[in-house]
Design a protein around this motif. Structure first.
Motif, short mmCIF file in Angstrom:
data_model
loop_
_atom_site.label_atom_id
_atom_site.label_comp_id
_atom_site.label_asym_id
_atom_site.label_seq_id
_atom_site.Cartn_x
_atom_site.Cartn_y
_atom_site.Cartn_z
N UNK A 194 -2.12 8.33 6.00
CA UNK A 194 -3.02 8.36 5.05
C UNK A 194 -2.78 7.32 4.36
N UNK A 195 -3.73 6.30 4.03
CA UNK A 195 -3.49 5.14 3.49
C UNK A 195 -4.12 5.03 2.01
N UNK A 196 -3.30 4.63 0.97
CA UNK A 196 -3.87 4.63 -0.35
C UNK A 196 -3.82 3.05 -0.71
N UNK A 197 -5.06 2.52 -0.48
CA UNK A 197 -4.92 0.98 -0.87
C UNK A 197 -4.75 0.46 -2.14
N UNK A 198 -5.29 1.47 -3.27
CA UNK A 198 -5.04 1.36 -4.60
C UNK A 198 -4.35 2.55 -5.29
N UNK A 199 -2.93 2.26 -5.48
CA UNK A 199 -2.24 3.53 -5.90
C UNK A 199 -2.69 3.85 -7.32
N UNK A 200 -3.61 3.29 -8.03
CA UNK A 200 -3.99 3.80 -9.31
C UNK A 200 -4.98 4.76 -9.16
N UNK A 201 -5.49 5.11 -7.96
CA UNK A 201 -6.45 5.96 -7.45
C UNK A 201 -5.79 7.17 -7.08
N UNK A 202 -4.68 7.43 -7.08
CA UNK A 202 -3.75 8.53 -6.62
C UNK A 202 -3.02 9.12 -7.69
N UNK B 224 0.90 -1.21 -0.08
CA UNK B 224 0.05 0.01 0.02
C UNK B 224 0.73 1.01 0.09
N UNK B 225 0.14 2.21 -0.41
CA UNK B 225 1.03 3.45 -0.42
C UNK B 225 0.52 4.40 0.83
N UNK B 226 1.46 4.89 1.34
CA UNK B 226 1.07 5.88 2.58
C UNK B 226 1.67 7.22 2.73
N UNK B 227 0.93 8.18 3.18
CA UNK B 227 1.58 9.36 3.35
C UNK B 227 1.47 9.76 5.03
N UNK B 228 2.66 9.90 5.57
CA UNK B 228 2.65 10.44 7.00
C UNK B 228 3.12 11.69 7.23
N UNK B 229 2.25 12.70 7.86
CA UNK B 229 2.63 13.88 8.17
C UNK B 229 2.79 13.84 9.91
N UNK B 230 3.42 14.66 10.26
CA UNK B 230 3.61 14.82 11.72
C UNK B 230 3.86 16.22 12.29
N UNK B 231 3.55 16.41 13.54
CA UNK B 231 3.56 17.68 14.10
C UNK B 231 4.21 17.38 15.55
N UNK B 232 5.35 17.26 15.74
CA UNK B 232 6.11 16.82 17.05
C UNK B 232 6.73 17.89 17.65
N UNK B 233 7.05 17.84 19.05
CA UNK B 233 7.80 18.84 19.64
C UNK B 233 9.09 18.91 19.14
N UNK B 234 9.98 19.99 19.15
CA UNK B 234 11.21 20.30 18.51
C UNK B 234 12.18 19.17 19.16
N UNK B 235 11.96 18.90 20.43
CA UNK B 235 12.86 18.04 21.22
C UNK B 235 12.86 16.53 20.79
N UNK B 236 11.57 16.41 20.16
CA UNK B 236 11.36 14.85 19.41
C UNK B 236 11.48 14.85 17.95
N UNK B 237 11.47 15.74 17.16
CA UNK B 237 11.32 15.66 15.68
C UNK B 237 12.41 15.11 14.94
N UNK B 238 13.69 15.23 15.42
CA UNK B 238 14.81 14.49 14.84
C UNK B 238 14.86 12.98 15.07
N UNK B 239 14.35 12.54 16.21
CA UNK B 239 14.08 11.10 16.61
C UNK B 239 12.92 10.47 15.52
N UNK B 240 11.76 11.23 15.47
CA UNK B 240 10.75 10.89 14.68
C UNK B 240 11.18 10.81 13.03
#
Length: 87
Positions: free
Chosen positions: A63-71, A1-17
């Protein structure tokens, strides 16, 4: 599957994530990763991120895209692949 991951984390943890996500996906923009991944690897990735983040302050969107042809992906301006910036 194709995924898109976005994140908003504290500056203290951003590099680890970011470091965890780079093991599994492609870093396309600040706080955005995307790519093909199996369900098992996605579960492992999110388990690792879950250990780092503070759910009272941070957020992860998957965000999960099960069928990449729809993207369709249109990039307006410069297409960034931040992984390519480093040798």
């Amino acid at each position: 599957m194709f995924v898109i991951i976005t994140y908003d984390v504290s500056e203290r943890r951003v590099n680890k994530v970011r470091k965890v996500l780079k093991k599994y996906l492609i870093w396309t923009q600040n706080s955005v990763f995307e790519g093909d991944i199996t369900e098992a690897k996605l579960y492992k990735c999110l388990s690792e991120v879950n250990k780092i983040m503070d759910k009272r302050e941070d957020s992860i969107y998957v965000y999960k895209i099960e069928n990449p042809r729809n993207l369709t992906k249109d990039v307006i301006g410069i297409s960034k692949n931040l992984d390519d910036m480093f040798l």
